[in-house]
Design a protein around this motif. Structure first.
Motif, PDB file in Angstrom:
ATOM      1  N   PRO A 113       0.474  -1.336  -0.006  1.00 39.75           N
ATOM      2  CA  PRO A 113       0.080  -0.298   0.245  1.00 39.75           C
ATOM      3  C   PRO A 113       1.126   1.736  -0.387  1.00 39.75           C
ATOM      4  O   PRO A 113       0.345   2.110  -0.044  1.00 39.75           O
ATOM      5  CB  PRO A 113      -1.039  -0.545   1.306  1.00 39.75           C
ATOM      6  N   LEU A 114       2.158   1.573   0.231  1.00 36.47           N
ATOM      7  CA  LEU A 114       3.127   2.634  -0.272  1.00 36.47           C
ATOM      8  C   LEU A 114       3.683   1.584  -1.288  1.00 36.47           C
ATOM      9  O   LEU A 114       4.273   1.131  -1.615  1.00 36.47           O
ATOM     10  CB  LEU A 114       4.000   2.738   1.115  1.00 36.47           C
ATOM     11  N   VAL A 129      11.070   7.080  -5.430  1.00 34.31           N
ATOM     12  CA  VAL A 129       9.682   6.970  -4.194  1.00 34.31           C
ATOM     13  C   VAL A 129      10.125   8.582  -3.271  1.00 34.31           C
ATOM     14  O   VAL A 129      10.991   8.915  -2.833  1.00 34.31           O
ATOM     15  CB  VAL A 129      10.407   6.707  -3.684  1.00 34.31           C
ATOM     16  N   THR A 175      -0.148   3.234   8.912  1.00 32.05           N
ATOM     17  CA  THR A 175       0.229   3.446   7.646  1.00 32.05           C
ATOM     18  C   THR A 175       1.393   2.727   8.065  1.00 32.05           C
ATOM     19  O   THR A 175       1.301   1.504   6.944  1.00 32.05           O
ATOM     20  CB  THR A 175       1.678   4.288   7.450  1.00 32.05           C
ATOM     21  N   PHE A 194       1.418  -1.255   6.423  1.00 34.73           N
ATOM     22  CA  PHE A 194       2.302  -1.618   4.773  1.00 34.73           C
ATOM     23  C   PHE A 194       3.015  -3.034   5.327  1.00 34.73           C
ATOM     24  O   PHE A 194       3.257  -4.263   4.341  1.00 34.73           O
ATOM     25  CB  PHE A 194       3.160  -1.071   4.571  1.00 34.73           C
ATOM     26  N   VAL A 203      13.286   4.545   5.073  1.00 32.40           N
ATOM     27  CA  VAL A 203      11.772   4.708   4.311  1.00 32.40           C
ATOM     28  C   VAL A 203      11.557   6.562   4.388  1.00 32.40           C
ATOM     29  O   VAL A 203      12.322   7.298   5.126  1.00 32.40           O
ATOM     30  CB  VAL A 203      10.861   4.658   5.722  1.00 32.40           C
ATOM     31  N   THR A 220       4.245  12.035   8.035  1.00 30.92           N
ATOM     32  CA  THR A 220       3.927  10.654   8.000  1.00 30.92           C
ATOM     33  C   THR A 220       4.572   9.964   6.648  1.00 30.92           C
ATOM     34  O   THR A 220       5.145  10.207   6.192  1.00 30.92           O
ATOM     35  CB  THR A 220       2.011  10.902   7.993  1.00 30.92           C
ATOM     36  N   LEU A 221       4.265   8.657   7.218  1.00 26.77           N
ATOM     37  CA  LEU A 221       5.112   7.587   6.302  1.00 26.77           C
ATOM     38  C   LEU A 221       4.874   7.495   4.647  1.00 26.77           C
ATOM     39  O   LEU A 221       3.758   7.492   4.852  1.00 26.77           O
ATOM     40  CB  LEU A 221       5.447   6.583   6.677  1.00 26.77           C
ATOM     41  N   THR A 222       5.217   7.348   3.833  1.00 22.75           N
ATOM     42  CA  THR A 222       4.076   8.206   2.765  1.00 22.75           C
ATOM     43  C   THR A 222       5.380   6.922   1.261  1.00 22.75           C
ATOM     44  O   THR A 222       5.481   6.945   0.179  1.00 22.75           O
ATOM     45  CB  THR A 222       5.070   9.158   1.552  1.00 22.75           C
ATOM     46  N   GLY A 223       6.698   6.141   2.088  1.00 22.23           N
ATOM     47  CA  GLY A 223       7.378   4.962   1.109  1.00 22.23           C
ATOM     48  C   GLY A 223       7.965   4.381   2.405  1.00 22.23           C
ATOM     49  O   GLY A 223       8.799   4.545   2.342  1.00 22.23           O
TER      50      GLY A 223
END
Length: 299
Positions: A76-77, A102, A121, A125, A199, A205-208
């Protein structure tokens, strides 16, 4: 960056592209800060070139080429997806790969301000990643085993840095992880190297997730340690509630592995402060903050 007598420059990257992928050679090339085993170069706005540098073999790159196209569709990322392969040549006798870029900022140069969102998130993942792996999935090399198999590494890191007033609590967390039962479930896919440089974050927030060179099949506790290594204080409980697949023994192993990973981050920070090769000054504070989170419920 220099590897033996080979200086990896933007001009070299352009020359390799002209030789092997001339349709990409006109895109802008610019260096990406960081990287050790492999050096990254931005290629235009949407691609990157991953150059084998300090890694003694191409195995990590070849692993990413083989398995990321299989895993990426269900994650999902965003993750880096190999799109072109670069073969060793007289100009550069190592492997290189063109991958998707990314977007975002590595966590070691950014921050998470939306802790609940990041916990949700990351849990989502890892739930998607931690599926049973096929029989030909790679095994872990220097990681993946029970914490009791990693005592030499833990002791080395523990002696090399000064945990200060956290020393006794770090030792207690590690001893508890060593005493925990082992993983009895199926071998699942594990990223294997979730730390602040692997990451990316955006908007707090985390995005990849990047750098799957240590991908293996085994105990998910190695990834679940990220609940303390990556997430802000107080977010681990929410993470495990959302992940919803970790029993008590797995959480105990994960917490001990988190302590070991944080000691390693502190060591890399210490090396960076001393100007040693491979050192990362920003990793020291990140490791210390992680140790404070991982020992918070011990004190």
């Amino acid at each position: 960056m220099t590897d033996g007598e080979i200086e990896i420059t933007a001009d070299l990257v352009r020359e390799l592209l002209r030789e092997q992928h001339p349709d990409l050679a006109g895109l802008a090339v610019r260096e990406v800060a960081g990287g050790w085993g492999n050096q990254m170069w931005r290629l235009g706005d949407e691609l990157a070139v991953r150059m084998q540098r300090m890694d003694p073999t191409p195995d990590l790159q070849l692993k990413e080429r083989r398995w990321l196209p299989v895993l990426a569709p269900r994650l999902p990322l965003p993750v880096p997806l190999p799109v072109r392969n670069g073969a060793p040549s007289a100009r550069f006798p190592k492997h290189w790969t063109v991958m998707t870029w990314v977007p975002g900022e590595p966590l070691d140069r950014g921050s998470i301000s939306r802790g609940d969102h990041a916990a949700d998130t990351l849990a989502g993942f890892l739930r998607a990643l931690h599926q049973a792996a096929p029989a030909d999935a790679p095994a872990g090399s220097d990681r993946g085993g029970h914490p009791k198999e990693c005592t030499d590494g833990f002791e080395r890191f523990f002696r090399a840095v000064d945990p200060g007033d956290l020393a006794a609590d770090v030792r207690a967390v590690w001893d508890d992880a060593v005493a925990a039962p082992g993983w009895e479930g199926p071998r699942v896919w594990v990223h294997g190297d979730l730390h602040p440089a692997n990451v990316v974050v955006s908007d707090g927030t985390l995005t990849g997730v990047v750098d799957f060179g240590d991908l293996f099949a085994g105990d998910p506790a190695w990834d679940l340690a990220a609940a303390w290594v990556l997430l802000p204080a107080g977010a681990a409980a929410r993470f495990f509630d959302v992940y919803a697949r970790a029993d008590e023994a797995t959480i105990r192993r994960a917490r001990g592995l988190a302590a070991m990973k944080c000691l390693f981050l502190m060591l890399m920070g210490q090396n960076g402060d001393q100007g040693l090769p491979g050192g990362r000054p920003a990793w020291g504070p990140a490791g210390r903050a992680g140790l404070e989170r991982v020992t918070a419920d011990v004190r």
